[in-house]
Design a protein around this motif. Sequence first.
Motif, short mmCIF file in Angstrom:
data_model
loop_
_atom_site.label_atom_id
_atom_site.label_comp_id
_atom_site.label_asym_id
_atom_site.label_seq_id
_atom_site.Cartn_x
_atom_site.Cartn_y
_atom_site.Cartn_z
N SER A 1 0.85 -1.22 0.03
CA SER A 1 -0.11 -0.07 -0.04
C SER A 1 0.91 1.16 0.08
CB SER A 1 -0.96 0.00 1.22
OG SER A 1 -1.60 -1.09 1.34
N VAL A 2 0.41 2.45 -0.68
CA VAL A 2 1.07 3.67 -0.88
C VAL A 2 0.00 4.56 -0.30
CG1 VAL A 2 2.14 5.44 -2.23
CG2 VAL A 2 2.41 2.88 -2.61
N VAL A 3 0.37 5.27 0.50
CA VAL A 3 -0.35 6.55 1.03
C VAL A 3 0.38 7.73 0.79
CG1 VAL A 3 -1.49 7.75 3.12
CG2 VAL A 3 -1.39 5.12 3.11
N ARG A 4 -0.23 8.56 0.06
CA ARG A 4 0.19 10.27 -0.21
C ARG A 4 -0.10 10.92 1.06
NH1 ARG A 4 -1.94 11.46 -6.18
NH2 ARG A 4 -3.62 11.88 -4.54
N LEU A 5 1.09 11.54 1.41
CA LEU A 5 0.81 12.36 2.65
C LEU A 5 0.11 13.70 2.29
CD1 LEU A 5 3.80 11.46 4.78
CD2 LEU A 5 1.52 11.16 5.13
N GLU A 6 -0.99 13.95 1.88
CA GLU A 6 -1.67 15.11 1.86
C GLU A 6 -2.81 15.66 2.52
OE1 GLU A 6 -2.57 15.01 -2.48
OE2 GLU A 6 -4.08 13.53 -2.19
N LYS A 7 -3.07 16.99 2.64
CA LYS A 7 -4.09 17.57 3.75
C LYS A 7 -5.55 17.05 2.67
CE LYS A 7 -4.10 19.93 6.39
NZ LYS A 7 -4.43 19.42 7.79
N SER A 8 -6.31 16.67 3.85
CA SER A 8 -7.70 16.70 3.54
C SER A 8 -8.52 17.79 4.01
CB SER A 8 -8.05 15.46 4.21
OG SER A 8 -8.08 15.53 5.42
N ASP A 9 -9.75 17.76 3.82
CA ASP A 9 -10.72 18.93 4.38
C ASP A 9 -11.16 18.45 5.75
OD1 ASP A 9 -12.35 17.00 3.55
OD2 ASP A 9 -13.51 18.20 2.32
N ARG A 10 -10.76 17.48 6.26
CA ARG A 10 -11.19 16.93 7.73
C ARG A 10 -10.51 17.51 8.77
NH1 ARG A 10 -10.76 11.85 4.57
NH2 ARG A 10 -8.69 11.61 5.47
N ASN A 11 -9.30 18.31 8.66
CA ASN A 11 -8.71 18.86 9.85
C ASN A 11 -8.66 20.49 9.72
OD1 ASN A 11 -5.99 19.62 9.89
ND2 ASN A 11 -5.76 17.48 9.21
N SER A 12 -8.60 21.22 10.67
CA SER A 12 -8.35 22.83 10.27
C SER A 12 -6.91 23.22 10.64
CB SER A 12 -9.27 23.34 11.29
OG SER A 12 -9.13 23.02 12.75
N PHE A 13 -6.23 22.22 11.02
CA PHE A 13 -4.60 22.68 11.04
C PHE A 13 -4.11 22.78 9.72
CE2 PHE A 13 -5.96 20.57 15.26
CZ PHE A 13 -5.44 21.58 15.87
N HIS A 14 -3.76 23.88 9.14
CA HIS A 14 -3.28 24.27 7.94
C HIS A 14 -2.00 23.40 7.51
CE1 HIS A 14 -2.21 26.38 4.41
NE2 HIS A 14 -1.21 26.64 4.88
N ALA A 15 -1.06 23.73 8.39
CA ALA A 15 0.19 23.21 7.76
C ALA A 15 0.62 21.70 8.32
CB ALA A 15 1.38 23.87 8.45
#
Length: 189
Positions: free
Chosen positions: A82-96
């Motif tokens: 499995s490969v997971v891309r470490l990208e932001k989702s809209d599920r949390n509000s911590f920007h960085a």
Amino acid sequence: MIPGEIALDWGMMSVVKEYQDEAQSLEREAFLVRYKIPFLIRKKEIDSADPRNEYRSTLKMKVDREKREVRVEPSPPSPMDSVVRLEKSDRNSFHAKILVGRTETNDVVIPHLTVSKHHAFLKENPENDCYCVTDTGSTNGTKLNGQALTAREPRDLSDGDELAFGDISFTFYTPGGFYDLLMSISALR
């Protein structure tokens, strides 16, 4: 499913083979333009009850004289890991911050009992152009290359680093390191 294996159901997940095929058709620079974020690779669980799997792993050690540590080199991934891309989702509000944990409010959701609700986070470190991982004070801890992290103290990540959130392990790669890995395992197969 093999006993003890977790079912990963993430929107940003795929398998190594998909990226391997793409990397073979792209120059390194084009791959880096397409993928600007790091990756985590999760190896498929091996059925230890199957006697054919008894000798499938060979350990290779690496000595890092600068850091004064010895670590086990990760074995190359299989095409179906499995490969997971470490990208932001809209599920949390911590920007960085890329949040990792058991609940759906995280960017990377790991549905396993040893993973805390909000276990750790990854963040780009602009000072030295790398990513770092920080444990949030999780119950079962986060390990980097087998060493337990101190809660709330960020640690820089490098290509091939082993990251464990509770009992669930991954291997970390930057986009460039992932491309190089894909090309090297393509040459082996």
